[in-house]
Design an enzyme around this catalytic site. Structure first.
Site, mmCIF file in Angstrom:
data_model
loop_
_atom_site.group_PDB
_atom_site.id
_atom_site.type_symbol
_atom_site.label_atom_id
_atom_site.label_comp_id
_atom_site.label_asym_id
_atom_site.label_seq_id
_atom_site.Cartn_x
_atom_site.Cartn_y
_atom_site.Cartn_z
ATOM 1 N N CYS A 65 0.998 -1.235 0.459
ATOM 2 C CA CYS A 65 0.046 -0.174 0.510
ATOM 3 C C CYS A 65 0.784 1.141 -0.151
ATOM 4 C CB CYS A 65 -1.295 -0.241 1.028
ATOM 5 S SG CYS A 65 -0.248 -0.096 2.929
ATOM 6 N N ALA A 68 3.242 1.643 3.231
ATOM 7 C CA ALA A 68 4.446 0.951 2.912
ATOM 8 C C ALA A 68 5.331 2.105 1.737
ATOM 9 C CB ALA A 68 4.185 -0.468 1.906
ATOM 10 N N ARG A 99 12.526 -3.954 6.175
ATOM 11 C CA ARG A 99 13.259 -3.751 4.801
ATOM 12 C C ARG A 99 14.600 -3.747 4.499
ATOM 13 N NH1 ARG A 99 11.559 -2.123 -0.045
ATOM 14 N NH2 ARG A 99 12.919 -0.487 -0.408
ATOM 15 N N HIS A 201 5.285 6.736 -2.842
ATOM 16 C CA HIS A 201 6.770 7.102 -3.158
ATOM 17 C C HIS A 201 7.123 8.271 -3.630
ATOM 18 C CE1 HIS A 201 7.599 2.910 -4.535
ATOM 19 N NE2 HIS A 201 7.724 2.429 -3.053
#
Lengths: 549, 459
Positions: A65, A68, A99, A201
């Site tokens: 999503c 994230a 991550r 992003h």
């Protein structure tokens, strides 16, 4: 090229049957939609692919999503910003250390909050009555405990629904604590925005530009050539390797967005003279904005694969146009390639002729094909988890991309020339000359250009399609993420995680290439896969006879 | 220092949680749903939740965890998730062909107030659910309770939607399994079979999240309780719930719906909790405890007695889920250890009461549950007084390294060590495994850190 694929036992016509087989099982509407996302590649004509559209409900998807993408991917690797997740506990918990963003503070005293998870842990009363007061108090407490230079706030799904305004809270708290003491900013990165992490992003990029980039004009560093590397997240130490390579060449890496990054490196990024974009998908927005505002040209680079890393270094040297740098770069490449080539040849004996499939990210599925090529391996099928059409077809298609409702929800910020700091690094003529010479400013070819004719390109691969792909073409290695790993391995095919590198790496740069060769050789040579069937499952057991009757 | 900003000095926190000792409801529901054979968990919300939950479970179990999602976009968040779920159900049955779809909600679908009964009824009406297949649901808002609550809600939903009472009662004991590893469930089933009792376990993740590698991927592996067996749980003569927080609700629902009486016990971790389980099973199944089990118990006692000097008086910090922490703390006390700092992010009275009781002879012990009962708080306590051992999930490794303290991994998630598929922590054998893990952590630490002249062959 078609012939090459056939030689490996894969018929182009047969690859086409994959699509028919898969689509026949979907409900009609779904089949129509998926039809446009599955293509037989032709690098010469490059067909149009459907990408960056909503996932079909009920599909078992690889996607995540917006939160994230924003908190997890882009802001996650920064070490001296306290990242507070405003929402119920889950989102913060799942993005806590998962991550593999490595970071290395210069001293024991320097800030490093990467190992911490901060959350407002909203309860039902906060959903009913609003969570802004709790968020404010959480910021006060974070400040009292840690005195950070900056706090970032990330909105989760319910925050957007109940209307908590994280930007207003950020403003208020900055005033309360003191603007000279702290920078506080928020991100509206609720999980339901957009269609995948890609939207996150974009939101993160806007936030970086509005709140950090360009606030510190001091020119630091002793090396002459000053560059930024965008879209590098220091997974498994990639950024460390690239820092090493750049330094060896005499190139000053002003900032990495955002692997091993600090607030200062963001604020100072505009003092660099060239932006290099590694993960195009996650950060092209920042490169564009910095070019408009500060006059920094950008090029797409690909420091995954030894050949590609060398190409990147040569491009930098070409850009700066300095013979001294060109010589240095050639010297470094020659020096590094000795070890790389030895490792490659050693692995090649085991990997040559093998096949791979890659379904990762919004650039990784492309970049890693270079490494596989270096190992003599063919990529039979590849696709992005959250790519857009330009990631597949090249940047030239951007004007023809239709903006749908899901993308329209993402804030677009308009950037102007910075009144005092805009400084064109090259004249128009110089840029044109470099461009004509293959510099390809602001250009990106896309994955399909590089993939062989007749291979399959699939966007937003579903679990079902993945199963069919493997069943039909049984590749030697399948590259995806943790959610896919054990499903694929149960089928007897090794899966290489390319988000986390299966907890190995780095894979970027020269040393990274060596690591990759070694790891893929290891996969090619792991013998346990041959033992999946017990002896008595494949051959009849001889009937026993007693020695003495 | 990995947690360089953690200091001994505490402040009174009202709002900020740092390094939580819990996560959110849906991941628990997803895990529990895998314990029904042929069940596909479905996450009703935006797809990030599903992705995070699958990743978390996969990293822990190192096994396939598949689940579908309603893939909400902004539109569905405004207009409701009805059409998303109805079309999801159609796609799921066409493509993935499960026996049952277990839908759980997320904070998104809960906040917009999707009426799950109505949506699922619509899917049935529209003919999207093939004959003989089922769609069930539970509510799992992430801002209420924790992953433990989500597990409990899913198990209760099994009873609500799947258990059926017929006039024909059966001589079977339901074993309602709390949140534990498949290996733990397997051990409990083994004990029940050694006792020659007829039992049905639900949820049952054995064979699902510890499936063998065969070269063929099975989306629905052999394990898990079948729908047919789950239906007959309503005819069982008694239910034993293992884990107050995760199974009591299901047991109560079973009694109300099917008139099956119940008893809720702690998960049989350690000596006394296993004793209680064996006693209860023996009583309610009306079978004597066989010698084989008494023998297993005796072996555990032998192991503890032989090594008691290593356990005695050692200070331990623990974090995790209350259903694990309660019997674990009790076990540590029975080893004469001192569990001094215990946190769980899951709120609840039973934990607080049990801790007060179990720790009554350890006045220095501190425990905390619910909001802001987090690992940061626990680490601050450790900074103040120090401990000899840490027991909890993988997130403790940062504390263990900074403070140079032996560390035994137990709980969820454990992402950096394998073995939980094979070696149980429940039953007497599991207690021995756990005691050995603790011993090894101590003795390895001693071997690594003692002066050379103190380095000894026999310990």
């Amino acid at each position: 090229m078609e012939k090459e694929i056939k030689d490996k036992g894969f018929n182009v016509e047969e690859l086409k049957t994959f699509k028919e087989k898969v689509l026949s099982k979907y409900p009609k509407k779904v089949a129509r939609k998926r039809d446009k996302a599955i293509l037989v590649n032709d690098p010469d004509t490059i067909p149009e692919i459907q990408a960056n559209v909503r996932t079909v409900p009920g599909s078992i998807t690889q996607r995540g999503c917006t939160y994230a993408g924003c908190k997890g991917v882009v802001l996650g690797p920064t070490r001296d910003i306290i990242n507070i997740t405003h929402g119920p506990i889950g989102c913060g918990f799942y993005s806590w250390l998962t991550r593999r963003n490595q970071t290395k503070p210069m001293t024991e005293q320097e800030e490093n909050f990467i190992t911490y998870c901060f959350s407002t842990d909203m309860q039902d009363s906060n959903i009913v009555f609003g969570g802004e007061e709790k968020l404010k108090q959480a910021i006060r407490e974070a400040y009292e405990l840690f005195h950070p230079k900056a706090i970032a706030i990330f909105s989760t799904c319910p925050v957007g629904l109940i209307g908590d305004d994280v930007h207003r809270v950020a403003r208020h708290m900055k005033e309360e604590i003191g603007e000279d003491k702290i920078n506080i900013f928020g991100f509206s990165c609720e999980g339901y925005r957009g269609v995948s992490q890609s939207a996150g992003h974009h939101i993160a990029n806007n936030g970086l530009f509005k709140n950090l980039i360009g606030r510190d004009d001091e020119v630091r560093g002793s090396l002459k050539y000053r560059v930024n590397l965008l879209g590098e997240y220091n997974i498994g130490g990639d950024a460390f390797e690239l820092e090493r390579v750049f330094e060896k060449c005499g190139i000053n890496l002003i900032s990495t967005f955002s692997g091993n990054s600090t607030i200062q490196s963001f604020e100072n990024a505009h003092t660099a003279d060239l932006n290099m974009v590694m993960c195009h998908r996650s950060i092209n927005y920042v490169a564009e904005m910095m070019e408009t505002a500060f006059g920094i040209p950008w090029i797409k680079v690909q420091p995954i694969g030894a050949g590609s890393t060398a190409k990147m270094l040569r491009k930098i040297a070409e850009y700066f146009g300095d013979q001294e740098l060109k010589d240095k770069v050639e010297e470094v490449i020659a020096d590094e390639m000795v070890e790389v080539e030895a490792a490659r040849l050693k692995a090649l004996a085991k990997t040559k002729g093998k096949t791979a499939m890659l379904f990762v990210g919004g650039s990784r599925a492309h970049h890693y094909q270079d490494l596989f090529e270096e190992l003599g391996m063919t990529t039979l099928s590849a696709g992005y988890e959250f790519g857009h059409r330009d990631d597949y077809e090249g940047r030239r298609v951007i004007p023809t991309i239709k903006i749908d409702a899901d993308s329209r929800n993402i804030e677009e910020i308009t950037v102007d020339k910075d009144p005092t700091r805009y400084n064109p690094r090259k004249t128009e003529e110089e840029l044109a000359a470099l461009d004509a010479n293959g510099m390809d400013f602001t250009e990106y070819e896309g994955m399909m250009k590089q993939m062989q004719k007749g291979t399959l390109v699939i966007d937003d691969l579903s679990h079902y399609e993945m199963e069919k792909l493997i069943e039909l073409y049984k590749p030697d290695v399948f590259c995806a993420g943790i959610k896919e790993k054990y499903c694929v391995q149960k089928m007897g095919v090794p899966l290489k995680q390319l988000h986390s590198y299966d907890y190995g790496g780095p894979y970027a740069g020269f040393k990274g290439a060596i690591n990759f060769y070694t790891d893929i050789e290891m996969i090619a040579c792991t013998t346990i896969w041959k033992e999946v069937k017990a002896p008595w499952e494949s051959e009849a057991i001889v009937e026993a006879e007693y020695m003495y009757n | 220092m990995l947690l360089r900003h953690t200091t001994a000095k505490e402040i009174d926190r009202q709002a900020l949680t740092i390094n939580p000792a819990k996560t959110c409801q849906p991941v628990g529901a997803m895990y529990a749903a895998l314990g029904i054979h042929g069940c596909l968990p479905h996450s009703h919300g935006s797809q990030g939740c599903c992705s995070y939950h699958r990743s978390a479970l996969t990293r822990h179990f190192k096994e396939p965890v598949v689940a579908s999602t309603s893939s909400f976009s902004e539109g569905s968040s405004v207009f409701g998730g009805l059409s998303n779920l109805v079309s999801a159900i159609e796609t799921i049955f066409s493509v993935y062909d499960p026996e049952v779809v277990a839908v759980h909600t997320t904070c998104l679908s809960e906040t917009i107030g999707d009426d799950m009964t109505q949506i699922i009824a619509k899917a049935y009406e529209d003919g999207k659910v093939p004959d003989g297949k089922k769609v069930i649901y539970c509510n799992t808002p992430s801002y209420v309770g924790t992953h433990v609550t989500g597990y409990s809600n899913q198990v209760a939903a099994f009873v609500k939607h799947l258990a059926v009472a017929t006039p024909k009662k059966r001589n079977v004991i339901n074993l309602v399994a709390g949140w534990m590893e498949p290996a733990d469930m397997k051990e409990i089933k083994r004990l029940a079979s050694v006792m020659e009792t007829r039992t049905l376990m639900f949820p049952d993740m054995t064979g699902v999240l510890d499936a063998p590698m065969t070269g063929t991927y099975e989306m629905y592996p052999k394990g898990g309780i079948t729908l047919a067996d789950m239906a007959t749980t309503g005819d069982s003569k008694f239910s034993i719930g293992l884990g107050k927080y995760t199974t009591e609700d299901a047991c109560v629902k079973m009694e109300n719906k099917c008139k099956v009486p119940f008893e809720v016990l702690d998960i049989p971790i350690g000596l006394k909790a296993t004793d209680r389980f064996i006693t209860s099973l023996s009583r309610h199944a009306n079978v004597p405890v066989p010698d084989a089990i008494t023998e297993e118990r005796g072996k555990l006692i032998d192991l503890i007695a032989d090594n008691s000097k290593y356990f005695y008086g050692k200070r331990v910090a623990l974090w995790g889920d209350p259903d694990t922490l309660v019997p674990l703390t009790e076990f540590l006390v029975s080893l004469d250890m001192k569990p001094v700092y215990i946190v769980t992010g899951t709120p609840g009275k039973y934990f607080d009461e049990q801790m007060a009781e179990i720790l009554k002879d350890i006045p220095e012990a501190k425990f905390k549950s619910g909001e802001r009962a987090d690992m940061f708080q626990m680490h601050q306590w450790i900074k103040q007084e120090g401990v000899d051992l840490l027991i909890g999930n993988t997130y403790g490794k940062y504390i263990a390294r900074d403070e140079n303290v032996p560390f035994v991994r137990l709980g969820f998630p454990v992402t950096d060590r394998p073995g939980f598929n094979f070696f149980p922590f429940t039953g007497y054998t599991g207690a021995a495994n756990l005691a050995i893990k603790i011993l090894e952590a101590f003795l390895d630490h001693k071997d690594r850190t003692c002066p050379e002249e103190k380095f000894e062959l026999v310990l």
